[in-house]
Write an enzyme that holds these catalytic residues in place. Sequence first.
Site, PDB file in Angstrom:
ATOM      1  CB  CYS A 206     -20.903  -4.192 -44.233  1.00  0.00           C
ATOM      2  SG  CYS A 206     -20.935  -2.452 -44.609  1.00  0.00           S
TER       3      CYS A 206
ATOM      4  CB  CYS B 206     -21.333  -0.188 -48.075  1.00  0.00           C
ATOM      5  SG  CYS B 206     -22.168  -0.495 -46.528  1.00  0.00           S
TER       6      CYS B 206
END
Length: 146
Positions: free
Chosen positions: A52, A54
Site C-alpha cells: 500500500c 503508506c
Amino acid sequence: MSMDFNLLMEETINRARSEMDAIGYEQLTSPEAVEDAVKQSGTTLVMINSVCGCAGGIARPAAQHAVHYDKRPDHLVTVFAGQDKEATAQMRMHFGEDHLPSSPSFALLKDGKLVAEVGRYEIEGHDPMSVVTNLQGYFEEYCEEV
C-alpha cells in the site's frame, strides 16, 4: 499500450522487499522462520510490510531511519502481508488475541513477547518522522544502548 498487472505487481513487491533487505531487516517468509525469530532473546522490531502507499511512502522510510538511534532493537525482521501469508499469520499469533491485523505496522517484541506496536492508523496520514519518533520512544523504553 497495455500493462501486465502481474508483472507490475511483481516489480513493486520486489522493490519493497529489496528496500527492507538494504536496511538490514531479515525477510521471514515461512512460519518456521517466524518461530526461529521470535525465540531470539532481546528485542526484535517486526515490520509488517505491504504494497500500500503508506507502506512505501511512510512505513519503509520510517523503518530505515528509526534504527539510527542510540538505543535500537537487537533484531530487525519483516513479514510481507498479502505475499507471505502463512508467515504473516504466524507472526500475528505472537501479538495476542486482541491484536487487530494491520499493514503496514510495526511490533516490538522483547524476549518473544509483544511490548509495543505502531498500527496502520499511526502510520497512514502521518509523516515518516512522526512514525520514527514514535518507534524511537519505544526503543528508549525497551532497548539497550548500542
